[in-house]
Every structure is written in C-alpha cells, then in structure tokens.
Write a protein that holds these residues in place. Structure first.
Motif, PDB file in Angstrom:
ATOM      1  N   PRO A 285       0.825  -1.212   0.000  1.00 33.72           N
ATOM      2  CA  PRO A 285       0.000   0.000   0.000  1.00 33.72           C
ATOM      3  C   PRO A 285       0.856   1.257   0.000  1.00 33.72           C
ATOM      4  O   PRO A 285       2.013   1.239   0.423  1.00 33.72           O
ATOM      5  N   LEU A 286       0.284   2.331  -0.499  1.00 40.40           N
ATOM      6  CA  LEU A 286       0.895   3.641  -0.325  1.00 40.40           C
ATOM      7  C   LEU A 286       0.406   4.166   1.016  1.00 40.40           C
ATOM      8  O   LEU A 286      -0.790   4.412   1.203  1.00 40.40           O
ATOM      9  N   THR A 287       1.311   4.311   1.963  1.00 42.08           N
ATOM     10  CA  THR A 287       0.942   4.729   3.315  1.00 42.08           C
ATOM     11  C   THR A 287       1.431   6.147   3.579  1.00 42.08           C
ATOM     12  O   THR A 287       2.562   6.493   3.247  1.00 42.08           O
ATOM     13  N   ILE A 288       0.560   6.957   4.190  1.00 41.95           N
ATOM     14  CA  ILE A 288       0.814   8.388   4.310  1.00 41.95           C
ATOM     15  C   ILE A 288       0.490   8.861   5.729  1.00 41.95           C
ATOM     16  O   ILE A 288      -0.610   8.619   6.231  1.00 41.95           O
ATOM     17  N   ASP A 289       1.434   9.565   6.329  1.00 40.80           N
ATOM     18  CA  ASP A 289       1.234  10.157   7.652  1.00 40.80           C
ATOM     19  C   ASP A 289       1.092  11.660   7.518  1.00 40.80           C
ATOM     20  O   ASP A 289       1.909  12.319   6.878  1.00 40.80           O
TER      21      ASP A 289
END
Length: 427
Positions: A285-289
């Motif tokens: 997945p493309l994970t974003i904070d």
C-alpha cells in the motif's frame, strides 16, 4: 463505531497517555458521545468541562481535556488549546533528522501522492482525530485519486455491524442519501469530516465500514487492540478489496493504523492495520502520515518548527536526495509524510476551509443573541437530520467569526446551551 469502553481505552492508548483514564473520565467521554449522537454540541461541552478544567479555569491534562480539545474543532475547525501533557509522540529532534530535514526539498503533496498511487490499488492516509484540517486534506486526496480508479472509501469512524449484509445495506443507504447523520459515525459530528464524506459520496465513492465490532470487548487492553487491528483488516479485505475487485481503495484511518510495519511503542511492538493488510494481501500500500508535521493537536512541535516556514501555502512532502523523507515516530513505517503549512485565517476562520469550496460570510444579524452565547449552525437545505456543514459560537456584544458557507442552498439553525439541533431554525 459505537463509543464503547474499549474505544475509550483505545483512544487513550493511541494518544500515548501516561495514565489510564478513570471511570469518571470514561463516564464523561460516554456522555459527550451520547450528546453528539443527538446533535447536542453544547451539552457535549457541558459533559466534559467539569473534568477538563479546574474551578478556576486551569486546564487539567489528560484524557477528558483531550476529548474537549477534539470537540472544540467542531465549533471552529481548529482544536481547542492543548494542556501540558505527557504525550510520547512529542520528542526532541535528533541531529540526523534535523540535518536531513534541513537539506530536504519540499514537493507538492498531492502530486507526490498521485504519482505513487498509480502503482498500487490501496492508499492508506492517517489523521489526527482532533484536526479537521487533516479531513479537508483527505478530501483533496480523494478527489485527486478518483481519476486513477479509486472509488472505494473505507473510513474508520463509520458505524459498523458484524453482519455483512446489514453492513452493506447501511452503506447502500448512506450512498443513496448522499450525506451522513449523527449516528453514521463517531467523529462525523465534526462538520469538516461530515463534508469530507458528503463530497466523496457526491463524486462516486462507495463507503465501507470496517471498524471492529463488539466481539472484542473482553480481555486486557493489548489483546483487545490486537483483535481490533485484525478485525479491521478482515473487514477491509472482505468488504473493500474482495467485494470490489476492479476498484482501487482509499482507507482513511487514525494515527498508527497507517504503519505498514510493526511499530515499537515503549515496551510493546504493535502490528497495526496497514501491516496486516500488506501481509494478508501481498499488496504494497501507499501509506501516508499527516499527523507529525502538524501544528495542531498531537503534531510534533519540535519537528514542525523545522519545516513550518518552508512549505508555502499548500501541503508538501519532503524529499531527501530524491526520495521521500519520513522522520519521527513513523520513520521506516510509512511511505510519505505530509507537511501542513501554518494556518492563516480570514474572518477568524482558517483559510484551509476554502479548499472545501466555501465562501466566508458574516453571521446574519437575526441570529445574533441579545444576551449570552449561542451556536449558529448552517445545514444543507435539502438534508433532513444531517450534520451541520458549518457552525460558529457567537456571544452578545462581541464580534463574531465568519461562517464558511457551501456554494449550495442552506438553512440556518441556532442552538442554545440547554437545547439541541434544530431549535429555532430559520429557513
């Protein structure tokens, strides 16, 4: 999601509180949520204040004050002032991080997300539950991803049931109506969050509820959290990825649920939602904070100070030697980290509300109180039983902040201290 004892414990654990909330704290949190399910914002405020502040008005750090901080964002778009507290996510900056941040170059955040979202069918974006700006950015991401085939939106806050047919029916009803109600989800009493969902439905997203249900109400806190993460992953796999095999999925989660590798928190190593989905599906997945470089709520002040004046007027992502830079507690755990610019205001309201398609407007004089305070609310005219699209607290004899109105038909309402949503409507 029902606001159960477990949910309160999970909120405390995910926020890194030094002390476990007391039974009185739980009671105050539950009373707040009960009031909000009826649209009673001022009653929710009344439920929290006795434990959030001392008699002289001094903030009392801890669980209840944190809930009060979240609630204030529903009135203004911005959290109330934080008390001094032992939040583990606030830390000093080590020299290596400081050096990389200083040498990094800011890139447009949406462009960076779109470029990488093309390579996967699962994007996971986190939020700080006390930061409506995160939700406004979530809508920007949803809009940007739609042309890439993303049309399934899983949101942690949506009220869920274990029965798949009943859950699907509820989501079909939500999609057909096109707007949430106060019982649709715990955090949707925030007008910005409700509009994020409303506008996402309008452009064709299929909503999916994936929060864990009451089957995880036994055992200690850690075992409950472990079962919660697995239950969430199972729901996402079944109801989002498998049920919509030709679709791409945007998951909007809280804090560490976006960590795609095991996360060390004190003496505990936790496997959060993203890491379980990656293992279960084989999808990277493309994970974003977006919670670290954030001036609001649980954002890291020391890190934010290093970047706040470098991001311009739009959200950015930092790149170091051509690669995305992730620092702080999510280093090595997510793919991108968003830097939100410093908040600017117009008419007493944050200008990022304009990204929702709003226009500043003064409060109609007929709605101003002759004495005391009241909440002035704005609803979409065609909605019945919906959530305000905006609201501001006004006080007799004092200048009022502007309303941020949608570009569609609206109706007004006012709410007094002892009253609830809908009292004194003016169409």
């Amino acid at each position: 999601m029902r606001w159960t004892l477990y949910a309160l414990l999970a909120a405390a654990a995910s926020a890194g509180l030094a002390q476990q909330p007391s039974q009185a704290d739980f009671a105050a949190g539950s009373a707040m949520r009960k009031a909000l399910r009826q649209g009673c914002y001022l009653a929710a405020d009344d439920a929290l204040r006795p434990l959030a502040f001392s008699p002289d008005g001094t903030p009392i750090p801890g669980f209840v004050h944190d809930r009060w901080t979240e609630l204030q964002s529903a009135f203004t778009g911005e959290p109330g002032p934080a008390a001094v507290e032992g939040i583990t996510r606030v830390r000093s900056v080590d020299a290596r991080d400081s050096g990389m941040i200083g040498a990094a170059k800011p890139h447009d955040a949406i462009a960076a997300i779109v470029e990488r979202a093309r390579r996967t069918r699962l994007v996971i974006l986190n939020e700080d539950h006390a930061s409506p700006r995160d939700r406004a950015f979530g809508l920007q991401v949803a809009k940007a991803l739609k042309p890439l085939g993303y049309d399934v939106l899983g949101i942690e806050t949506l009220t869920n049931v274990a029965d798949d047919e009943r859950a699907a029916a509820a989501m079909t009803k939500l999609r057909h109506e096109g707007y949430p109600h106060f019982t649709t989800g715990t955090y949707l009493s925030d007008p910005v969050f409700a509009d994020f969902l409303r506008q996402s439905l309008a452009i064709g997203y299929h909503p999916v509820a994936y929060e864990a249900t009451d089957s995880i109400q036994t055992g200690d806190v850690e075992s409950r959290m472990d079962r919660r993460e697995q239950a969430q992953a199972d729901y996402v796999l079944k109801r989002a990825l498998n049920a919509h095999p030709s679709s791409k999925v945007l998951l909007y989660v809280g804090f560490s649920h976006a960590a795609e590798r095991a996360k060390v928190e004190g003496q505990i190593k936790r496997r959060w939602l993203a890491s379980r989905l990656k293992e279960m599906t084989g999808i990277d997945p493309l994970t974003i904070d977006q919670t670290t470089f954030n001036e609001y709520a649980a954002g890291d002040p020391a890190l934010y100070k290093l970047v706040a004046d470098r991001s311009g007027s739009k959200p950015t992502a930092l790149f170091y030697h051509g690669k995305p830079l992730v620092v702080g507690e999510y280093a090595g755990l997510v793919d991108l980290q968003i830097v939100h610019p410093r908040t600017k205001r117009i008419g007493g309201r944050p200008t990022w509300l304009l990204t929702l398609g709003r226009k500043p407007s003064t409060v109609p004089s007929a709605l101003l109180p002759s004495s005391g305070r009241r909440l002035v609310q704005v609803f979409i005219a065609s909605e019945r039983g919906g959530i305000p699209v905006d609201q501001v607290m006004v006080e007799a004899g004092r200048p009022s902040a502007m309303l941020m109105l949608p570009r569609t038909g609206i109706r007004y309402a006012v709410q007094e201290r002892s009253q609830c949503n809908g009292i004194g409507q003016i169409d």
